[in-house]
Design a protein around this motif. Sequence first.
Motif, PDB file in Angstrom:
ATOM      1  N   THR A  17       0.941  -1.180  -0.238  1.00  0.00           N
ATOM      2  CA  THR A  17       0.174   0.587  -0.165  1.00  0.00           C
ATOM      3  C   THR A  17       0.912   1.077  -0.352  1.00  0.00           C
ATOM      4  O   THR A  17       2.077   0.894   0.813  1.00  0.00           O
ATOM      5  CB  THR A  17      -1.307  -0.051   1.269  1.00  0.00           C
ATOM      6  N   HIS A  18       0.396   2.606  -0.756  1.00  0.00           N
ATOM      7  CA  HIS A  18       0.827   3.853   0.069  1.00  0.00           C
ATOM      8  C   HIS A  18      -0.172   5.046   0.249  1.00  0.00           C
ATOM      9  O   HIS A  18      -0.499   5.089   0.086  1.00  0.00           O
ATOM     10  CB  HIS A  18       1.265   3.589  -2.186  1.00  0.00           C
ATOM     11  N   VAL A  19       1.310   5.185   1.161  1.00  0.00           N
ATOM     12  CA  VAL A  19       0.564   6.074   1.865  1.00  0.00           C
ATOM     13  C   VAL A  19       1.415   7.317   2.609  1.00  0.00           C
ATOM     14  O   VAL A  19       2.626   7.554   1.796  1.00  0.00           O
ATOM     15  CB  VAL A  19       0.136   5.784   4.278  1.00  0.00           C
ATOM     16  N   CYS A  20       0.905   8.959   2.313  1.00  0.00           N
ATOM     17  CA  CYS A  20       1.662   9.429   2.883  1.00  0.00           C
ATOM     18  C   CYS A  20       1.663  10.576   4.347  1.00  0.00           C
ATOM     19  O   CYS A  20       0.604   9.006   5.016  1.00  0.00           O
ATOM     20  CB  CYS A  20       1.263  11.152   2.076  1.00  0.00           C
ATOM     21  N   GLY A  21       2.804  10.507   4.998  1.00  0.00           N
ATOM     22  CA  GLY A  21       3.161  10.928   5.975  1.00  0.00           C
ATOM     23  C   GLY A  21       1.835  12.026   6.450  1.00  0.00           C
ATOM     24  O   GLY A  21       2.574  13.301   6.727  1.00  0.00           O
TER      25      GLY A  21
END
Length: 345
Positions: A17-21
């Motif tokens: 999965t791809h998540v930003c901070g």
Amino acid sequence: GVASVDSLERVKWTDCTHVCGCVAGGACDVAAQIVGTAVTARDIGMPSDLPDGCWNYGVNVSHPAAQPYYDSVAALYASWGIDLVKFDFTFRPQNLGDIDAMHAAIAKTGAPILLSLSYGGPWVTDQLIERVEGDAQMYRISGDFWDLWSDVYAHFPLVAQFASLAGADHWPDADMLPLGRIGGPLLPNSTYGPTCSDYDLTCNGINPIAYPECCPRQSRLTLSEQRVVLTLWYIARSPLILGGDLTQTTADTLALLMNKPAVFVNEDARNSTLVAGAGSANQTVWRANSNSDAGAVYVALFNLDDSPAASFKVSFSQLSLNASTCQLDDLWSGSNQGRASSIVV
């Protein structure tokens, strides 16, 4: 998911999965409650300095509820069976608190989740990498890498700069491989960049170099250029993640990706380094030891010039080899080159 190809009949999938901070903008807007606390997302959100605001809010990591927030995110991913988290827009000195919090959150789940930090730029230093080695297994050393020869050329000194830091459970990441069928349409009314049609290779008049992620195409790199990219990633031991659609990738590119002796270099190489004094400005040489065969050495020769090289010769002394002759095997062609006293291509 990410595919690891052993053969045309066997593909291993890794869920990622791809998540930003960040805290989702919608969660802040409705003051969603953070799991296990009486605090809301609005309480820990703060203005973001990320591109396009990351469409979200930054996380105030000094707030007591910041860690519970990241704990809830990691717990959710673990419940989904996620194997790898790409933690985007965080591999920067100002986001070390986010990295520490996400690492701690993943550890609490007990799940074997790999943490990948992104993205890199001029701020990436040996000191920053050493600081995060205990937190993440991968860290991007570059900005986005696309299917342009200029990107390939620029990656050579960058990859050489950080290759020596690769080791067990911490790998300098040269970015995904833009090979095969890449790019794709964004959702209608996307808030990020233009909306692209799956059937319009001109991206509705948008410059495909400015917005390469949304222009469906086969990689613009030639097969020779693709082999250059793969060879560099293999000998430098960069993580291998294919950014293309395997179901629409050409047979020639698939053949490159499934060359097992070449791929094995990425797993087996140790002490990968650029060989100083060998080659020229546009002819570079890499060498690496073999972990599985003490008598073997991997050597990669690159001609980065715009025209074919008339001759490219490397002596064994330049490679710090004491042998007068060595057995040469071409891993890409699978051919036995016999014994020789130097390498000439």
